[in-house]
Design a protein around this motif. Sequence first.
Motif, PDB file in Angstrom:
ATOM      1  N   SER A 161     -79.094  13.737 -56.528  1.00 16.16           N
ATOM      2  CA  SER A 161     -79.880  12.730 -56.458  1.00 16.16           C
ATOM      3  C   SER A 161     -80.626  12.099 -57.555  1.00 16.16           C
ATOM      4  CB  SER A 161     -80.891  12.923 -55.199  1.00 16.16           C
ATOM      5  OG  SER A 161     -81.932  11.841 -55.267  1.00 16.16           O
ATOM      6  N   GLY A 162     -80.503  10.833 -57.831  1.00 16.90           N
ATOM      7  CA  GLY A 162     -81.431  10.395 -59.118  1.00 16.90           C
ATOM      8  C   GLY A 162     -80.963   9.154 -59.375  1.00 16.90           C
ATOM      9  N   HIS A 163     -81.776   8.612 -60.511  1.00 20.33           N
ATOM     10  CA  HIS A 163     -81.575   7.090 -60.862  1.00 20.33           C
ATOM     11  C   HIS A 163     -81.869   7.142 -62.360  1.00 20.33           C
ATOM     12  CE1 HIS A 163     -82.656   2.434 -60.456  1.00 20.33           C
ATOM     13  NE2 HIS A 163     -81.386   2.945 -60.989  1.00 20.33           N
ATOM     14  N   VAL A 164     -81.146   6.462 -63.290  1.00 20.21           N
ATOM     15  CA  VAL A 164     -81.574   6.091 -64.555  1.00 20.21           C
ATOM     16  C   VAL A 164     -81.353   4.786 -64.832  1.00 20.21           C
ATOM     17  CG1 VAL A 164     -80.527   6.472 -66.995  1.00 20.21           C
ATOM     18  CG2 VAL A 164     -80.150   8.511 -65.285  1.00 20.21           C
ATOM     19  N   VAL A 165     -82.217   4.302 -65.538  1.00 22.28           N
ATOM     20  CA  VAL A 165     -82.506   2.790 -65.915  1.00 22.28           C
ATOM     21  C   VAL A 165     -82.639   2.767 -67.539  1.00 22.28           C
ATOM     22  CG1 VAL A 165     -83.548   0.582 -65.671  1.00 22.28           C
ATOM     23  CG2 VAL A 165     -83.304   2.133 -63.706  1.00 22.28           C
ATOM     24  N   ALA A 211     -80.863  18.034 -64.442  1.00 23.77           N
ATOM     25  CA  ALA A 211     -81.916  18.250 -63.363  1.00 23.77           C
ATOM     26  C   ALA A 211     -81.584  17.467 -61.997  1.00 23.77           C
ATOM     27  CB  ALA A 211     -83.261  17.861 -63.870  1.00 23.77           C
ATOM     28  N   MET A 212     -81.088  16.264 -62.136  1.00 23.36           N
ATOM     29  CA  MET A 212     -80.686  15.426 -61.024  1.00 23.36           C
ATOM     30  C   MET A 212     -79.204  15.969 -60.328  1.00 23.36           C
ATOM     31  SD  MET A 212     -81.305  11.642 -62.835  1.00 23.36           S
ATOM     32  CE  MET A 212     -82.744  11.024 -63.300  1.00 23.36           C
ATOM     33  N   GLU A 213     -78.544  16.697 -61.093  1.00 27.12           N
ATOM     34  CA  GLU A 213     -77.259  17.077 -60.563  1.00 27.12           C
ATOM     35  C   GLU A 213     -77.639  18.330 -59.494  1.00 27.12           C
ATOM     36  OE1 GLU A 213     -74.939  17.708 -63.818  1.00 27.12           O
ATOM     37  OE2 GLU A 213     -73.297  17.336 -62.660  1.00 27.12           O
ATOM     38  N   GLU A 214     -78.651  18.979 -59.854  1.00 25.51           N
ATOM     39  CA  GLU A 214     -79.038  20.023 -58.904  1.00 25.51           C
ATOM     40  C   GLU A 214     -79.432  19.567 -57.673  1.00 25.51           C
ATOM     41  OE1 GLU A 214     -81.294  23.324 -60.263  1.00 25.51           O
ATOM     42  OE2 GLU A 214     -79.303  23.842 -61.673  1.00 25.51           O
ATOM     43  N   ARG A 215     -80.121  18.408 -57.639  1.00 23.13           N
ATOM     44  CA  ARG A 215     -80.538  18.048 -56.091  1.00 23.13           C
ATOM     45  C   ARG A 215     -79.618  17.033 -55.581  1.00 23.13           C
ATOM     46  NH1 ARG A 215     -84.798  15.043 -56.205  1.00 23.13           N
ATOM     47  NH2 ARG A 215     -85.176  15.728 -54.092  1.00 23.13           N
ATOM     48  N   GLU A 258     -68.983   8.058 -63.797  1.00 26.75           N
ATOM     49  CA  GLU A 258     -69.021   9.708 -63.903  1.00 26.75           C
ATOM     50  C   GLU A 258     -69.540  10.222 -62.763  1.00 26.75           C
ATOM     51  OE1 GLU A 258     -69.670  11.221 -68.027  1.00 26.75           O
ATOM     52  OE2 GLU A 258     -70.034  13.327 -67.261  1.00 26.75           O
ATOM     53  N   TYR A 259     -71.038   9.740 -62.482  1.00 34.33           N
ATOM     54  CA  TYR A 259     -71.814  10.373 -61.401  1.00 34.33           C
ATOM     55  C   TYR A 259     -71.873   9.534 -60.130  1.00 34.33           C
ATOM     56  CZ  TYR A 259     -72.859  13.507 -65.252  1.00 34.33           C
ATOM     57  OH  TYR A 259     -73.071  14.483 -66.208  1.00 34.33           O
ATOM     58  N   ALA A 260     -71.045   8.842 -59.824  1.00 34.32           N
ATOM     59  CA  ALA A 260     -71.043   8.105 -58.822  1.00 34.32           C
ATOM     60  C   ALA A 260     -70.913   9.000 -57.320  1.00 34.32           C
ATOM     61  CB  ALA A 260     -70.107   6.773 -58.625  1.00 34.32           C
ATOM     62  N   ARG A 261     -70.155  10.121 -57.548  1.00 27.56           N
ATOM     63  CA  ARG A 261     -69.989  10.965 -56.539  1.00 27.56           C
ATOM     64  C   ARG A 261     -70.923  11.868 -56.454  1.00 27.56           C
ATOM     65  NH1 ARG A 261     -64.768  10.100 -53.898  1.00 27.56           N
ATOM     66  NH2 ARG A 261     -64.346   7.965 -54.372  1.00 27.56           N
ATOM     67  N   ASN A 262     -71.920  12.048 -57.225  1.00 31.77           N
ATOM     68  CA  ASN A 262     -72.852  13.011 -57.326  1.00 31.77           C
ATOM     69  C   ASN A 262     -74.401  12.493 -56.817  1.00 31.77           C
ATOM     70  OD1 ASN A 262     -70.771  13.316 -59.418  1.00 31.77           O
ATOM     71  ND2 ASN A 262     -71.885  15.416 -59.316  1.00 31.77           N
ATOM     72  N   GLY A 263     -74.487  11.379 -56.445  1.00 32.95           N
ATOM     73  CA  GLY A 263     -75.716  10.848 -55.845  1.00 32.95           C
ATOM     74  C   GLY A 263     -76.603  10.228 -56.834  1.00 32.95           C
ATOM     75  N   ILE A 264     -76.018   9.983 -58.132  1.00 31.53           N
ATOM     76  CA  ILE A 264     -76.784   9.758 -59.110  1.00 31.53           C
ATOM     77  C   ILE A 264     -76.259   8.267 -59.638  1.00 31.53           C
ATOM     78  CG2 ILE A 264     -77.583  10.053 -61.760  1.00 31.53           C
ATOM     79  CD1 ILE A 264     -76.841  13.148 -61.135  1.00 31.53           C
ATOM     80  N   ARG A 265     -77.415   7.162 -59.624  1.00 34.51           N
ATOM     81  CA  ARG A 265     -77.120   5.943 -59.993  1.00 34.51           C
ATOM     82  C   ARG A 265     -77.574   5.682 -61.427  1.00 34.51           C
ATOM     83  NH1 ARG A 265     -79.708   2.150 -57.657  1.00 34.51           N
ATOM     84  NH2 ARG A 265     -81.472   3.471 -57.029  1.00 34.51           N
ATOM     85  N   VAL A 266     -76.760   4.979 -62.370  1.00 39.46           N
ATOM     86  CA  VAL A 266     -77.317   4.507 -63.528  1.00 39.46           C
ATOM     87  C   VAL A 266     -77.168   2.887 -63.599  1.00 39.46           C
ATOM     88  CG1 VAL A 266     -76.715   4.810 -66.211  1.00 39.46           C
ATOM     89  CG2 VAL A 266     -76.270   6.560 -64.362  1.00 39.46           C
TER      90      VAL A 266
END
Length: 236
Positions: free
Chosen positions: A124-128, A118-122, A164-172
């Motif tokens: 943007s996102g964050h997982v903790v 779901a985050m990939e579509e936007r 894996e997602y650093a270039r997709n706007g998603i932080r983990v």
Amino acid sequence: MQDNQKVVIVTGASQGIGAALVEAYRRRNYRVVATSRSIEPVADANLLAIRGDIGDPSTGPDVVAKALAHFGRVDTLINNAGIFLANRFTRYSAEEYDRVVATNLTGFFFTTQAAIEAMEERRSGHVVNITTSLVRQANSNVPSVLASLTKGGLDAATRSLAIEYARNGIRVNAVSPGVIRTPMHGPETHEALAALHPVGRLGEVSDIVGAVLYLEDAPFVTGETLHVDGGQSAGH
Ligand SMILES: NC(=O)c1ccc[n+]([C@@H]2O[C@H](COP(=O)([O-])OP(=O)(O)OC[C@H]3O[C@@H](n4cnc5c(N)ncnc54)[C@H](OP(=O)(O)O)[C@@H]3O)[C@@H](O)[C@H]2O)c1
């Protein structure tokens, strides 16, 4: 409902750290999806409570689907649901192994898979991920290889997914707590558990909430495990 209002999913949200995270994100005016096996519905249009066993591979995707259906987006996922079973290595039963792996690992895996989709579509996102100081600091008084095995998996996966997602706007990111004063520990154990920490006290739920909110507000931080453990990770 404002379209720009952010949405967070908190697993293990019925008590302890998870319940406090729900309150903290609501105070920040996030819309919150709170899930656990026993969670009760609440009279708040911005708070959706969903019951489910996170160890069932269908629960996480179902929670994400309901978050999207109700609120239209997923900005943050906090993988907080977890159980702790201390035992000597050779005494763990197959049932205990299955239960800890299902709750701590399977839940993380399938919930995060659906949330990141779901985050990939936007973009943007964050997982903790909530881990434990036992990953780095095994303790001979608290034999608990199942905690190390499962939470150690989350710790490693934090860095793997961050890259894996650093270039997709998603932080983990991860938060690694020491012993925190929650219903997980009976009051009779507090004194002994406090002594495990160099600072000589238990952690409070607010210590973990503060760490998660720091990570939420830190756009240049990804792949980090933040130790909130009263100095345990520094030494003894
Ligand atoms: N407290 C500590 O000292 C400490 C230290 C290190 C790490 N942590 C980690 O921090 C997280 C929160 O701990 P806590 O102390 O707040 O624990 P807690 O008070 O025992 O709460 C655990 C939460 O997880 C939920 N949960 C447990 N099994 C579940 C399942 N199969 N499916 C769905 N939800 C489940 C419980 O809700 P239901 O019963 O309603 O399902 C509850 O909301 C855990 O991941 C834990 O490992 C805690």
